[in-house]
Design an enzyme around this catalytic site. Sequence first.
Site, PDB file in Angstrom:
ATOM      1  N   PHE A 183       0.652  -1.156   0.171  1.00 31.24           N
ATOM      2  CA  PHE A 183       0.013  -0.077  -0.131  1.00 31.24           C
ATOM      3  C   PHE A 183       0.743   1.308  -0.124  1.00 31.24           C
ATOM      4  O   PHE A 183       0.570   2.287  -0.585  1.00 31.24           O
ATOM      5  CB  PHE A 183      -0.830  -0.032   1.222  1.00 31.24           C
ATOM      6  CG  PHE A 183      -2.032  -0.915   0.936  1.00 31.24           C
ATOM      7  CD1 PHE A 183      -3.170  -0.554   0.337  1.00 31.24           C
ATOM      8  CD2 PHE A 183      -2.306  -2.013   1.530  1.00 31.24           C
ATOM      9  CE1 PHE A 183      -4.301  -1.053  -0.004  1.00 31.24           C
ATOM     10  CE2 PHE A 183      -3.486  -2.839   1.490  1.00 31.24           C
ATOM     11  CZ  PHE A 183      -4.399  -2.451   0.480  1.00 31.24           C
ATOM     12  N   GLY A 184       1.977   1.253   0.762  1.00 34.38           N
ATOM     13  CA  GLY A 184       2.774   2.546   0.851  1.00 34.38           C
ATOM     14  C   GLY A 184       3.491   2.675  -0.293  1.00 34.38           C
ATOM     15  O   GLY A 184       3.401   3.788  -0.955  1.00 34.38           O
ATOM     16  N   GLU A 187     -10.455 -12.388  12.299  1.00 32.52           N
ATOM     17  CA  GLU A 187     -11.227 -12.679  11.253  1.00 32.52           C
ATOM     18  C   GLU A 187     -10.852 -14.167  10.353  1.00 32.52           C
ATOM     19  O   GLU A 187     -11.834 -14.638  10.035  1.00 32.52           O
ATOM     20  CB  GLU A 187     -10.844 -11.636   9.985  1.00 32.52           C
ATOM     21  CG  GLU A 187     -11.361 -10.335  10.340  1.00 32.52           C
ATOM     22  CD  GLU A 187     -11.329  -9.041   9.418  1.00 32.52           C
ATOM     23  OE1 GLU A 187     -10.002  -9.122   8.671  1.00 32.52           O
ATOM     24  OE2 GLU A 187     -12.013  -8.347   9.058  1.00 32.52           O
TER      25      GLU A 187
END
Lengths: 425, 425
Positions: free
Chosen positions: B12-13, B170
């Site tokens: 993501f970065g 999750e």
Amino acid sequence: MQPRVVIIGAGFGGLYAARALAHAPVDVVVVDRTNHFVFQPLLYQVATAVLAPSDIAVPIRWRLCGQRNTSVVLAAATEIDVERRVVTLDREPRTLSYDYLIVATGSHHSYFGHAEWAREAPGLKGIDDALEIRRRFLLAFERAEWAPTAAERDRQLTIVVVGGGPTGVELAGMIQPASRHTFQHEFRNIDTRSARVVLVEAGPRLLPALPEPLSEQAKRDLEALGVEVRLDTKVTGVDESGVQLGDERVDAATVFWAAGNAASPLGSLLGVPLERGGRIRVAPDLSVPGHPEVFVVGDLALIEQDGRAVPAVAPAAMQQGRAAARNVVHAVLRQEREPFRYVDKGDLATIGRHRAVASFFQGKIQLRGRIAWWFWLLLHIAYLAGFRNRISVMIQWAYAYFTYQRGARLLEGGRGSGIGADPCR
Amino acid sequence: MQPRVVIIGAGFGGLYAARALAHAPVDVVVVDRTNHFVFQPLLYQVATAVLAPSDIAVPIRWRLCGQRNTSVVLAAATEIDVERRVVTLDREPRTLSYDYLIVATGSHHSYFGHAEWAREAPGLKGIDDALEIRRRFLLAFERAEWAPTAAERDRQLTIVVVGGGPTGVELAGMIQPASRHTFQHEFRNIDTRSARVVLVEAGPRLLPALPEPLSEQAKRDLEALGVEVRLDTKVTGVDESGVQLGDERVDAATVFWAAGNAASPLGSLLGVPLERGGRIRVAPDLSVPGHPEVFVVGDLALIEQDGRAVPAVAPAAMQQGRAAARNVVHAVLRQEREPFRYVDKGDLATIGRHRAVASFFQGKIQLRGRIAWWFWLLLHIAYLAGFRNRISVMIQWAYAYFTYQRGARLLEGGRGSGIGADPCR
């Protein structure tokens, strides 16, 4: 206690045998090294990043889930004692005794006595093979992009496919368009369109199972895509830097093997003489001579019909699996066994988009071009197992068709995405 | 010759930094060990066989294809010389000199000084991790089916998840329903519903980033699914046969690790002091003290805001990637740099079907139950990269929702299939 039928191998032969026994008065145990059934005719599309593995494979357990008389074992058979009627496995439950045995372990490619070539030139028989070929295929372009020399770049951009049967033809026909379209806009230091794909066939023509005119059509179609087709050419050497074709040297970083047919080594465990290619000659009822309780089906079985060996293809395996299952039931019910009769449904192969060749009724009907291509498409969708696989494959194909992109371009098995006017999409 | 920006890591970065530089007066080189960007928030669904890897990952090359100023290198960085401004790679082109460097190599799980536990208890950071966890998860049931003893069967049917953050919650919430529904009709020797899932958290509550009431809600939701939740419980040992929780022994064949956070070892190559967890304290503009041309973003960066460290989560990495890119442009244009300011968009986690917890605006808005679940669903679809991934994920989820089946149940990464009234479908 019902008689127990052990089926080794859950490919087309084994799975169709198991399904045919769903309501028979027997207990069925299916043994396979993997947990899934693979639709092999589309494996080459996984290898070329068009489809995801998941699109062409389903869990064996799920496929047989409705059959209360059937259980599944994830294991490899290591021994078969045909006298004591016991199969030994490499995992729990370790041993399985049987009343009837159906061996359907198929075949792999033959390196004609050069097993050492396998490392440099992988074949294409299972999901793992397809992922390995895809990995090498994608990696070649990544390496070419940053190759230190022009020679190394060209070597990385050269892919050799050995074997002019359906697998080799369809593989070569799928690799070339990727370099011409899919990758074109994504690399900065190379022109992916300069990639070279060479298809090598030892015999005088491609697709020998089809009528001669279609072999020539396939050759023209491949050449139109930019594939170099070499007929009457034997591979005399394969090493990490390329292949030797007689006196000709082709420097290639990537070599794929789709030639020859060597029956599964499991055949040698049955203690009967092996025919050429390691196949086992079976009686008309598909049983092994001297062992009416042992059946062999699919690529591993050798049976002649009208003077020709029944070909080692998926439809023959399916038909033999069902026939062996029927003969098991006949034997259980003390009925007369049926002789197996192969119904040749024809052959077809696709070459890139809008191009295919197909032959039905021993060549009485021959198709080529768009109509053959659409026919191929519908036929493969129809034979795919499972509602969701059909949907998924249709989505992948529509995506590839309209965007010239590939659906599964991840080195670890992912799927590229996006759609639109942008050439990158 | 434009200044060159080298970005290490395309999570993501890194990816968002690269995209933010699409039209900047710089040349961009993105380096990653894999060829794909992974949507990490859904990795746990690949690990639990709901989604295929391909559904949540896209090729980095394809994602950046439209940016003519950007090239991609498939390689791992092995050295960074911040004085000579050179990055050393494990593959061609071997070295990359830079004018600006953005390090975005993320983090992996921390075994709190017990690296040897990693073999028995894999973490979940990339596609390979997810496939390994899926493999162990599916294999456990296969082994239980043919386990030689009741004790071994129970051990195979016991799964321990370590870590009560979003990943652990999750993961546990997705594993349990598989044994209650998906596998129920496919095994003959075991009752898959007897499978035991234990979630272990060292702290006093689950999901510490969320408000306390939601932590309790999450615990109730997990327990309603049949998950055993152990709070204030430290793992003191992990071996091939199970885990040690203080004096309590849990025999489990399968252990998954979702605890702790250890920054990428690449941080140590920058020659600056490392903070706790191996993170690098950055200046307000995200640059490394003493090296205004070197930026660190994502999990590897440590920056405080309002007295609290900015969390190591995807939204923070995205925001930092964009901010670092902007500051690179400011530096190139001789403009003043902007200080980074994290905008907390809130946290959420889903637990099985129709259950989720979500908190926005520092807990001013709290959602739970169906509404939170639907919100989670839409948000994740919206953030997925690529039209086709969205379509594909929606199809997988619809299939799983209506059939209680799992889409990717192959040990080699395939996808189960079929739909209908039949319990097996």
